[in-house]
Write an enzyme that holds these catalytic residues in place. Structure first.
Site, PDB file in Angstrom:
ATOM      1  N   GLU A 169       0.794  -1.234   0.000  1.00 33.91           N
ATOM      2  CA  GLU A 169       0.000   0.000   0.000  1.00 33.91           C
ATOM      3  C   GLU A 169       0.827   1.284   0.000  1.00 33.91           C
ATOM      4  O   GLU A 169       1.012   1.933   1.034  1.00 33.91           O
ATOM      5  CB  GLU A 169      -0.951   0.023   1.204  1.00 33.91           C
ATOM      6  N   GLU A 360      -5.484  -8.644   1.038  1.00 28.70           N
ATOM      7  CA  GLU A 360      -6.167  -8.267   2.285  1.00 28.70           C
ATOM      8  C   GLU A 360      -7.627  -8.019   1.973  1.00 28.70           C
ATOM      9  O   GLU A 360      -7.963  -7.516   0.888  1.00 28.70           O
ATOM     10  CB  GLU A 360      -5.599  -6.970   2.902  1.00 28.70           C
TER      11      GLU A 360
HETATM   12  C1  PNW Z   1      -4.431  -1.754   5.534  1.00 27.55           C
HETATM   13  N1  PNW Z   1      -7.711   3.758   4.507  1.00 27.55           N
HETATM   14  O1  PNW Z   1      -4.362  -0.404   5.885  1.00 27.55           O
HETATM   15  C2  PNW Z   1      -3.114  -2.326   5.977  1.00 27.55           C
HETATM   16  O2  PNW Z   1      -2.404  -3.010   4.980  1.00 27.55           O
HETATM   17  C3  PNW Z   1      -3.168  -3.107   7.248  1.00 27.55           C
HETATM   18  O3  PNW Z   1      -1.918  -3.112   7.865  1.00 27.55           O
HETATM   19  C4  PNW Z   1      -4.267  -2.557   8.139  1.00 27.55           C
HETATM   20  O4  PNW Z   1      -4.277  -3.094   9.425  1.00 27.55           O
HETATM   21  C5  PNW Z   1      -5.574  -2.802   7.422  1.00 27.55           C
HETATM   22  O5  PNW Z   1      -5.577  -2.296   6.106  1.00 27.55           O
HETATM   23  C6  PNW Z   1      -6.797  -2.243   8.164  1.00 27.55           C
HETATM   24  O6  PNW Z   1      -6.685  -0.864   8.312  1.00 27.55           O
HETATM   25  C7  PNW Z   1      -5.249   0.566   5.517  1.00 27.55           C
HETATM   26  O7  PNW Z   1      -7.725   4.780   5.233  1.00 27.55           O
HETATM   27  C8  PNW Z   1      -5.270   1.703   6.287  1.00 27.55           C
HETATM   28  O8  PNW Z   1      -8.477   3.682   3.493  1.00 27.55           O
HETATM   29  C9  PNW Z   1      -6.086   2.756   5.955  1.00 27.55           C
HETATM   30  C10 PNW Z   1      -6.887   2.679   4.822  1.00 27.55           C
HETATM   31  C11 PNW Z   1      -6.873   1.520   4.031  1.00 27.55           C
HETATM   32  C12 PNW Z   1      -6.047   0.457   4.388  1.00 27.55           C
END
Ligand code: PNW
Length: 467
Positions: A169, A360
């Site tokens: 990401e 994920e």
């Molecule tokens: C992902 N957003 O993070 C990560 O790859 C993980 O480590 C995390 O725990 C998981 O999703 C859940 O949050 C994100 O703001 C963090 O859209 C923020 C966003 C999307 C994915």
């Protein structure tokens, strides 16, 4: 909840995912040095309640029991990440054998349990030393350091890994880390647009160097890709015009990340928008960035709805969700299961990617006290079933979705939210760190065992997971 019977291909990879900083703990053990997240967590106001990953779920010490749990669930694959500062404490140069030893034991334990090890090289925990030395991804040095680190991992573990994801990401460690999103992530700095764009370029260049390093050490034995969260564009209606609009929006919104990786050039709309702040680079770097991948990994959580908009210059428009639109545990986690169909379809149509993994997908339990209630996670059961059903549609229509990794195996350190949000199939008691499979773990386990959705689920056998 489901009615039609949907079998999956025999070799479908069913897994769950975690990331080093979110689960390992042992932050100062066996020669690990600080990452930017260790430092960021100590900055007042960065993370809820001042939480940090010093202990996390203590996966570092409990990994064998965790692998036994994965086996009990019937998982066929585990996606974990390697802590760069554990294996190369200064980010470059000296390798820490004790750090690699942990990942060797983890990988061997997984293989012994018949579970495929899939490793992410970078899930945001940049060695702090590199941030201090040259501002992390602001410098091309960081991309070269990442390539060297990838080479070390490939040499030591490449003979046993089932697959490698370079980065996780880009948006989260660049746009959020550098102050271009209201939610700030590590390293928590605020840079100019020009610096952000150059850092984005260095990160995708680092990805390309890592792909080449892994190929040079392992040849084609280990499939290599990345785990990316592009805007999951969904047409608001299944009309040709809206579908076409969503596909163009999807490509354009990832114009600084996946477009160069898969097409060897930045999206013209990105370059146009950034103007004189656009990244500066040599052609040779773009060739490295677009080294062909074995697969694409997509982290899919929430939809971006798009409609055809002939009245606008680009011909598409985003349709925003209002405050009442259903969400699942996080303010950004809008519920829209058809992401699992449209993203694989658009990626296939645009880039002919040879294989796709959902790296994920999951949802959060809202903040609540400790107790049994968290084990009956009906929202996650619904989320899982609906998302797998639309993923099945993608497979049935011939898009090459080969694997699914649920986020997450267990409750863990949810970045700026600390331990206040829980994404786990397994509940983790914050005091005792005891793991308890939730209802969703049981449901997922049944799906894996039957390799199918829907139909009649047999009565739970004695000793079933959730009591
Ligand atoms: C992902 N957003 O993070 C990560 O790859 C993980 O480590 C995390 O725990 C998981 O999703 C859940 O949050 C994100 O703001 C963090 O859209 C923020 C966003 C999307 C994915």
């Amino acid at each position: 909840m489901m009615n039609s019977y949907c079998p999956f291909p025999d070799d479908f990879v069913w897994g769950a995912a975690t990331a080093a900083y979110q689960v390992e703990g042992a932050a100062a053990k066996d020669g690990r040095s600080a990452s930017v997240w260790d430092v960021f967590c100590r900055r007042p106001g960065s993370v809820r309640h001042g939480h940090n990953g010093d202990v996390a779920t203590d996966h570092y010490h409990r990994f064998s029991a965790d692998v036994a749990l994965m086996r009990q669930l019937g998982l066929r694959a585990y996606r974990f990440s390697i802590s760069w500062s554990r294996v190369i404490p200064d980010g470059v140069g000296r390798v820490n054998p004790a750090g690699f030893d942990f990942y060797e034991r983890l990988v061997d334990t997984l293989l012994g349990a018949g579970i495929q090890p899939w490793a992410t090289l970078f899930h945001w925990d940049l060695p702090h030393a590199l941030e201090e030395r040259f501002g992390g991804w602001e410098s091309a040095e960081c991309a070269r350091a990442f390539g060297d680190y990838a080479h070390q991992v490939a040499q030591r573990l490449g003979d046993r890994l089932a697959g490698v994801f370079t980065t996780n990401e880009f948006f989260c460690f660049l746009d959020k880390g550098y102050g271009f999103d209201p939610e700030l992530f590590a390293p928590g700095k605020q840079v100019s647009r020009r610096v952000l764009n150059q850092a984005r370029h260095h990160a995708i260049y680092g990805h390309g160097l890592a792909v080449q390093a892994i190929r040079s050490a392992c040849g084609r034995r280990v499939p290599v890709g990345l785990a990316e969260n592009p805007a999951a564009c969904v047409p608001i209606r299944e009309t040709p015009a809206d579908i076409d609009a969503a596909r163009r929006a999807f490509r354009e919104m990832t114009g600084m990340y996946l477009t160069p990786i898969f097409e060897g050039q930045y999206h013209p709309a990105y370059l146009e928008t950034e103007g004189s702040d656009a990244p500066v680079f040599a052609d040779e770097e773009m060739r490295t960035i677009s080294t062909p991948l074995d697969f694409a990994g997509f982290n899919l959580y929430a939809p971006t709805y798009v409609r055809s908009a002939p009245e606008t210059p680009r011909g598409w428009a985003q349709v925003r969700c209002d405050d009442e639109y259903p969400r699942v545990g996080m303010p950004w986690l809008l519920l829209g299961p058809s992401i699992m169909y449209w993203v694989p379809r658009f990626a296939s149509e645009l880039w002919r990617v040879p294989a796709i993994h959902i790296t994920e997908n999951g949802c959060a339990d809202p903040e609540m006290g400790e107790g049994d209630a968290q084990v009956w996670d009906l929202a996650r059961v619904m989320y899982l079933q609906q998302h797998l059903a639309t993923m099945h549609r993608a497979i049935a229509e011939g898009y090459p979705v080969k694997g699914y990794f649920h986020w997450s195996l267990m409750d863990n350190f949810e970045w700026a939210y600390g331990y206040t949000r829980r994404f786990g199939l397994c509940h983790v008691d914050t005091t005792t760190l005891e793991r308890t499979p939730k209802l969703s773990a049981q449901v997922y386990s049944d799906i894996i065992r039957r390799n199918a959705l829907g139909g009649v689920v047999p009565e739970l056998p004695p000793g079933h997971l959730v009591s």
